[in-house]
Design a protein around this motif. Structure first.
Motif, PDB file in Angstrom:
ATOM      1  N   LYS A 105     -12.043  11.226   5.159  1.00  0.00           N
ATOM      2  CA  LYS A 105     -12.828   9.856   4.932  1.00  0.00           C
ATOM      3  C   LYS A 105     -13.635   9.953   5.981  1.00  0.00           C
ATOM      4  CE  LYS A 105      -9.054   7.818   2.513  1.00  0.00           C
ATOM      5  NZ  LYS A 105      -7.766   6.867   2.721  1.00  0.00           N
ATOM      6  N   ASN A 113      -0.129   3.960  -1.282  1.00  0.00           N
ATOM      7  CA  ASN A 113      -1.121   5.281  -1.368  1.00  0.00           C
ATOM      8  C   ASN A 113      -0.617   6.486  -0.678  1.00  0.00           C
ATOM      9  OD1 ASN A 113      -3.572   6.604  -1.974  1.00  0.00           O
ATOM     10  ND2 ASN A 113      -4.426   5.683  -0.054  1.00  0.00           N
ATOM     11  N   ARG A 146       5.203   5.693   2.833  1.00  0.00           N
ATOM     12  CA  ARG A 146       4.871   4.250   2.769  1.00  0.00           C
ATOM     13  C   ARG A 146       5.810   3.663   1.745  1.00  0.00           C
ATOM     14  NH1 ARG A 146      -1.754   5.054   2.576  1.00  0.00           N
ATOM     15  NH2 ARG A 146      -2.168   4.907   4.909  1.00  0.00           N
ATOM     16  N   ARG A 187      -6.582   0.090  -8.922  1.00  0.00           N
ATOM     17  CA  ARG A 187      -7.907   0.573  -8.926  1.00  0.00           C
ATOM     18  C   ARG A 187      -8.284   1.078 -10.204  1.00  0.00           C
ATOM     19  NH1 ARG A 187      -8.834   3.262  -2.711  1.00  0.00           N
ATOM     20  NH2 ARG A 187      -8.684   1.115  -1.878  1.00  0.00           N
ATOM     21  N   ARG A 243     -10.096  -3.547   3.543  1.00  0.00           N
ATOM     22  CA  ARG A 243     -10.819  -3.542   2.453  1.00  0.00           C
ATOM     23  C   ARG A 243     -10.774  -4.992   1.900  1.00  0.00           C
ATOM     24  NH1 ARG A 243     -12.841   1.020   3.339  1.00  0.00           N
ATOM     25  NH2 ARG A 243     -11.595   2.855   3.166  1.00  0.00           N
ATOM     26  N   ARG A 254      -8.624   7.046  -5.046  1.00  0.00           N
ATOM     27  CA  ARG A 254      -9.883   6.373  -5.506  1.00  0.00           C
ATOM     28  C   ARG A 254     -10.393   7.137  -6.794  1.00  0.00           C
ATOM     29  NH1 ARG A 254     -13.089   6.975   0.201  1.00  0.00           N
ATOM     30  NH2 ARG A 254     -11.710   5.666   1.636  1.00  0.00           N
ATOM     31  N   ASP A 301       0.929  -1.179  -0.187  1.00  0.00           N
ATOM     32  CA  ASP A 301       0.067  -0.012  -0.067  1.00  0.00           C
ATOM     33  C   ASP A 301       0.857   1.103  -0.105  1.00  0.00           C
ATOM     34  OD1 ASP A 301      -2.871   1.230   1.954  1.00  0.00           O
ATOM     35  OD2 ASP A 301      -1.505   2.182   0.478  1.00  0.00           O
TER      36      ASP A 301
HETATM   37  O1  LIG Z   1      -4.703   5.453   2.792  1.00  0.00           O
HETATM   38  C1  LIG Z   1      -5.431   4.586   3.369  1.00  0.00           C
HETATM   39  O2  LIG Z   1      -5.961   4.504   4.312  1.00  0.00           O
HETATM   40  C2  LIG Z   1      -5.278   3.010   2.750  1.00  0.00           C
HETATM   41  O3  LIG Z   1      -4.636   3.532   1.455  1.00  0.00           O
HETATM   42  C3  LIG Z   1      -6.648   2.604   2.155  1.00  0.00           C
HETATM   43  O4  LIG Z   1      -7.125   3.625   1.079  1.00  0.00           O
HETATM   44  P1  LIG Z   1      -8.703   3.652   0.992  1.00  0.00           P
HETATM   45  O5  LIG Z   1      -9.441   4.404   2.164  1.00  0.00           O
HETATM   46  O6  LIG Z   1      -8.955   4.760  -0.407  1.00  0.00           O
HETATM   47  O7  LIG Z   1      -9.280   2.444   0.570  1.00  0.00           O
END
Ligand SMILES: O=C(O)[C@H](O)COP(=O)(O)O
Ligand SMILES: Nc1ncnc2c1ncn2[C@@H]1O[C@H](COP(=O)(O)OP(=O)(O)OP(=O)(O)O)[C@@H](O)[C@H]1O
Length: 415
Positions: free
Chosen positions: A210, A29, A44, A124, A164, A70, A27
């Motif tokens: 989020k 991200n 990360r 994704r 997830r 996303r 991950d």
């Molecule tokens: O940053 C995060 O919390 C993870 O990479 C999950 O990403 P997501 O909330 O888009 O699934």
């Protein structure tokens, strides 16, 4: 092997993952600068380099997959820049392949030589990846059916996405011998050790954007009586202010509306009525239409909210100072703009200076940690996870961990 509740999670040593072809889910991200599209932080990516290096040193060839952002969000970008940064930290070229399940990717995987590593494009972009479903269903997706036959093992190092139940996280363990990577292993082992139910008071600082995820986390923290105090910031705080009947003004309501967050007000109100130990800011830093900044009380907001205000920082810091464990995830403000980092940085500083144990999670939150802060494992755990970290601390069984356990049971015949 690591044990989490009644789950047995195999690690790299438990399988003969040497001189084979391995599909590695990480991950990476990362926070993205909305203006330039460049990565704001590479924590990360740096963290996962350890697992990549070890698997390569064991003579394996690697097919690495990850997501970024996303679909529809500004940070939903290609992994090409990530591959360059990962190559730097691994000290070897990690070739970017501009495909995921197409013929180009599959041919490149088939031709991978010993010690070679490729990073496929943002997983994704494959629409199936956005659907959460049980592992049995996910093992039948195109992603799994196209890639699984090309590799010998699956290693999941993506602790930050372990919450997830998406194909790249739970689909492969049912069709391939699978193990946890080193980040997954370390996070689960460390958090299981440091997070004892009896340690209290436990304070959670929850911010960011989020909001739907965070409502679920707060419901679980409250239901399982894990949190003694929840201090909110970011858009999470704004939603709870609206749920309390506070008028945040037209601009902020438009921001919440544009992100589809107002539909969550009834759920936030239910959480408040359930007696969740939740605090919202008493003042905000706002930006006026002419660009001026000022702090305004929560009951008289006229500008666009960008951060929590000074009085809120003081009040939240007083809670933090009394806490045995402080967990922070999701920034208090729009930290991409350095003018709105004060709230987040102040609470991080108060946490680190407090007598309590500090757990920090979330890509954006981690990027706010001063680089000169000594990460003493007896004082701080910097998690790669955000939502995953909190659901794990709330006592949830993370789908990716359950899938690894199922893989172990299927392949070893042991439970
Ligand atoms: O940053 C995060 O919390 C993870 O990479 C999950 O990403 P997501 O909330 O888009 O699934
Ligand atoms: N008041 C605010 N208004 C709008 N956006 C905000 C506000 N406060 C924070 N944000 C946004 O929150 C985003 C970060 O939220 P997020 O929930 O992703 O946190 P995180 O620490 O990265 O956790 P994770 O790793 O789980 O994503 C940033 O892009 C920031 O701009």
């Amino acid at each position: 092997m690591i044990k989490v509740a009644d789950l047995n999670i195999p690690v790299i040593e438990d399988l003969d993952i040497n001189n084979k072809k391995v599909l590695l889910r990480i991950d990476i991200n990362s926070p993205v600068d909305r203006k330039t599209g460049k990565l704001l932080d590479d924590s990360r990516i740096k963290a996962h380099a350890e697992t990549v290096k070890e698997l390569l040193d064991r003579g394996n060839s690697l097919v690495i997959i990850s997501h970024q952002g996303r679909p529809g969000d500004d940070d939903f970008i290609s992994l090409e820049e990530h591959s360059k940064i990962l190559s730097k930290y691994v000290g070897k070229e990690i070739e970017f392949v501009d495909d995921v399940i197409g013929p180009y990717a599959r041919e490149r995987i088939s031709k991978l030589g010993k010690g070679e590593a490729i990073l496929l494009e943002n997983v994704r972009i494959v629409s199936e990846e956005l659907i959460e479903a049980p592992p049995q269903q996910q093992s039948k997706t195109f992603l799994v059916k196209k890639l699984a036959p090309l590799v010998d093992y699956y290693v999941n190092d993506a602790f930050a996405t372990a919450h997830r139940s998406q194909p790249s996280l739970v689909g492969f363990p049912l069709v391939k011998p699978s193990a946890a990577g080193r980040i997954m292993e370390k996070e689960v082992s460390a958090l299981s050790k440091i997070f004892n139910k009896e340690d209290s008071p436990k304070v959670f600082v929850l911010g960011g954007s989020k909001v739907s995820d965070t409502l679920k986390i707060i419901e679980h923290l409250s239901k399982n009586r894990v949190a003694d105090r929840i201090l909110t910031g970011g858009l999470v705080a704004e939603l709870f202010a609206v749920a309390k009947g506070i008028n945040l003004g037209k601009t902020n309501m438009q921001v919440l509306e544009s992100k589809g967050l107002l539909s969550l007000v009834p759920r936030a109100r239910k959480i408040l009525l359930s007696g969740a130990p939740l605090e919202i800011p008493v003042d905000f830093i706002v930006e006026k239409p002419n660009g001026e900044l000022s702090s305004e009380p929560e009951n008289n907001v006229t500008g666009t909210i960008k951060d929590i205000g000074p009085t809120t920082v003081e009040i939240y810091s007083s809670f933090i100072k009394e806490a045995k464990v402080i967990t922070l995830r999701g920034p208090m403000g729009v930290i991409e703009d350095e003018r709105f980092r004060v709230g987040t940085k102040s609470l991080l500083k108060a946490s680190i200076e407090s007598p309590g144990y500090v757990i920090i999670g979330g890509g954006h939150m981690i990027s706010m940690l001063d680089k000169d802060v000594e990460i003493n494992p007896n004082k701080i755990h910097v998690s790669t996870g955000g939502g995953a970290l909190l659901l794990f601390l709330a006592g949830d069984k993370l789908p990716a961990l359950e899938a690894l356990h199922m893989s172990w049971v299927m392949n070893s015949g042991k439970s």
